[in-house]
Design an enzyme around this catalytic site. Sequence first.
Site, PDB file in Angstrom:
ATOM      1  N   ASN A 291       0.978  -1.326   0.047  1.00 57.07           N
ATOM      2  CA  ASN A 291      -0.056   0.099   0.154  1.00 57.07           C
ATOM      3  C   ASN A 291       0.778   1.401   0.016  1.00 57.07           C
ATOM      4  O   ASN A 291       1.553   1.744   1.160  1.00 57.07           O
ATOM      5  CB  ASN A 291      -0.908  -0.017   1.313  1.00 57.07           C
ATOM      6  CG  ASN A 291      -2.036  -1.162   1.315  1.00 57.07           C
ATOM      7  OD1 ASN A 291      -2.879  -0.947   0.498  1.00 57.07           O
ATOM      8  ND2 ASN A 291      -1.511  -2.217   1.835  1.00 57.07           N
ATOM      9  N   GLU A 292       1.144   1.812  -1.269  1.00 56.45           N
ATOM     10  CA  GLU A 292       2.076   2.828  -1.285  1.00 56.45           C
ATOM     11  C   GLU A 292       1.345   4.219  -0.946  1.00 56.45           C
ATOM     12  O   GLU A 292       0.136   4.287  -0.806  1.00 56.45           O
ATOM     13  CB  GLU A 292       2.413   2.810  -2.999  1.00 56.45           C
ATOM     14  CG  GLU A 292       3.332   1.626  -3.429  1.00 56.45           C
ATOM     15  CD  GLU A 292       4.704   1.697  -2.693  1.00 56.45           C
ATOM     16  OE1 GLU A 292       5.077   2.159  -1.853  1.00 56.45           O
ATOM     17  OE2 GLU A 292       5.413   0.629  -3.226  1.00 56.45           O
ATOM     18  N   PRO A 293       2.220   5.342  -0.862  1.00 54.37           N
ATOM     19  CA  PRO A 293       1.708   6.491  -0.769  1.00 54.37           C
ATOM     20  C   PRO A 293       0.320   6.942  -1.519  1.00 54.37           C
ATOM     21  O   PRO A 293       0.384   6.553  -2.575  1.00 54.37           O
ATOM     22  CB  PRO A 293       2.688   7.591  -0.892  1.00 54.37           C
ATOM     23  CG  PRO A 293       3.867   6.793  -0.599  1.00 54.37           C
ATOM     24  CD  PRO A 293       3.600   5.279  -0.858  1.00 54.37           C
TER      25      PRO A 293
ATOM     26  N   SER B 234      -2.726   5.449  -0.930  1.00 51.33           N
ATOM     27  CA  SER B 234      -3.430   4.544  -0.583  1.00 51.33           C
ATOM     28  C   SER B 234      -4.542   4.776   0.507  1.00 51.33           C
ATOM     29  O   SER B 234      -4.371   5.587   1.415  1.00 51.33           O
ATOM     30  CB  SER B 234      -2.910   3.146   0.154  1.00 51.33           C
ATOM     31  OG  SER B 234      -1.903   2.753  -0.908  1.00 51.33           O
TER      32      SER B 234
ATOM     33  N   THR C 248      10.296   1.931  -4.185  1.00 51.49           N
ATOM     34  CA  THR C 248      10.080   0.458  -3.854  1.00 51.49           C
ATOM     35  C   THR C 248      10.802  -0.533  -4.846  1.00 51.49           C
ATOM     36  O   THR C 248      11.405  -1.505  -4.533  1.00 51.49           O
ATOM     37  CB  THR C 248       8.584   0.256  -3.729  1.00 51.49           C
ATOM     38  OG1 THR C 248       7.971   0.934  -2.600  1.00 51.49           O
ATOM     39  CG2 THR C 248       8.431  -1.234  -3.454  1.00 51.49           C
TER      40      THR C 248
END
Length: 640
Positions: free
Chosen positions: A162-164, A166, A181
């Site tokens: 869950n990247e920035p 999300s 990532t």
Amino acid sequence: MARLNLLEETRFEKLPVSVYKNSREASLSVAARIATLIKEKQAKGEQAVIGLATGATPVQVYAELVRLHREEGLSFKDVITFNLDEYYPMQPDAVQSYVTFMNKHLFDHIDIDKANVHIPDGTLDLADIPAYCVEYERKITALGGLDFQLLGIGRTGHIGFNEPGSAPNSGTRLVTLDDLTRRDASRDFGGKENVPTKAITMGIGTIFKAREIILMAWNPVKAEIVKKAVEGEISSDVPATYLQLSDHVEFILDEGAASELTRFNTPWLVTDCVWDSQTIKKAVIWLAEAVDKPILKLTEEDYNNHGMAQLATEKGPVYNINIDIFNQLQHTITGWPGGKPNADDSQRPERAVPAKKNVIIFSPHPDDDVISMGGTFIRLADQGHNVHVAYQTSGNTAVWDDDVLRYLEFATDFIKSLDVETSKLDALYADTRKFIAAKKPNQIDTEEIRTVKGLIRKGEAIAGARFAGLPDEHIHFQNLPFYDRGKFSKEVSYEDDVQQTMELLRKVKPHQVFAAGDFADPHGTHKVCFDIILEALVRLRQTDEWTKDCWLWLYRGAWHEFEIHEIEMAVPLSPQEVIRKRHAIFKHQSQKDLPVFPGDDAREFWVRAEDRTSETARKYDALGLADYEAIEAFIRWKLD
Ligand code: F6R
């Protein structure tokens, strides 16, 4: 808010945090908790539903669970697992798949029923993913939800993938990976371009429903993001901050990952401190940076307004503290890294005698010497010391395949020009070309290719050291065996490496040893290289008299610099020396423009090196010391 935080020390921390001495102790405690949960459930005749993570962080937890299974009879028969995520697309049998990872570290060694294992499927057609994700969630819910969820944290602040950006209520879904990532994963995939751009991940909402959530983080590399997750505002910019809203979350950290938290980094802001000399130095330098003033202009009011009133009262007046710290910093600066001959050395970082010192610079990879301390290297040679350099590993991993062909072509053409038989070389060339054409990302090179790559780097290292002024017989290409051995086996003995290093040290009998002191990556080559030197010196101290006069200086690798309060020797470089250093770095042509492993920094090595040394110089200047073009920094490792 998860809980009322009653402790002064942790008042900036918005969720419970436990800090362990090292990742091993922390991992053992987490494994013990998982084992207890499994046993409690078993006692009630129930199944434990556990969410698992991959990556470097949980590896020791899994190793301990395997040990508990083998040695203490912990059974996983009644355990159901759901992994957080999987790259997309991804074949389960690929080396980098999370299926491979989980089998290797856990599932192949325990008695879990593989039907109870769930890992998102990276082989689905795009169109089938939404329904698959809904079903993944449904399965978890049907089993009564997750009893426990294990998490790591990415440097973007991601949990799962869950990247920035999300949403806090997001469910299992297909996501796009953040560039950072992918760069962090590039080593596993043999280059960022091979890292999938997407992944299937449990959502934050899914994770949130777990009845117990443990997020683990090790290493100073994670310290900055951990601080944001623990002390920062809740924001989708750092998805891990959503965990602050949970009532059953805990962060488990080692000292490195916790090091940026206020209670460790600037403890005077939250509690009464023990004002030892190192804390005073750190606090005063921090204060000067915080109020943007040189040290000698700091006032009592500045101290009082920034949590340092206790220091002012205990050790003041503040002007005396300022002068003391200013002098300490002043005394770190020296243009004589090998000691200044015939000078009073009571306030200098190095001894004046002997005036001509035996020096050995250890370089983990063939270019660390010039990148990290090229200016000091050149100065030591210029000032007439007996300087040796030892390239510890061949660094063959970091050479491009097409350079191998280029050098082989050169060798063949040259030999042909001498009218010498080349059929063996022709055959080797043909094989090499075939191998490279079919090579898979991260596939280990043939021995011949590794040799050519090592030789390429050897030639460059010799050119760099010669440029710095060393005679050929002072240039040692150690080619330590652990480096290639590590590619094939998990054997962790470094005995032959230590022996080889002892032999070299005995030959040089150094008064000064320079070594790369990078401890951020506990499994990295730099750390291993340092441990080998240390072990060699410790052993030699039992028998060899010269070791009593041997000082060990540490420099930092290409990425981070010491903090100002840590620096014990600061060697200023003139603008000309910066350029000479740059030219020494340029000798490492195979690493120029675009290295194979650029890490998370897109700048070329020489640019990083110059930015870093000019930044240290800028900081000294801002603190009120002289304004230099660049400064290389060192700390001394006390061998006693
Ligand atoms: C892994 C996962 C990720 C990692 C995180 C940290 O399943 O979902 O969130 O936990 O990227 O990775 P490491 O542990 O390799 O630093």
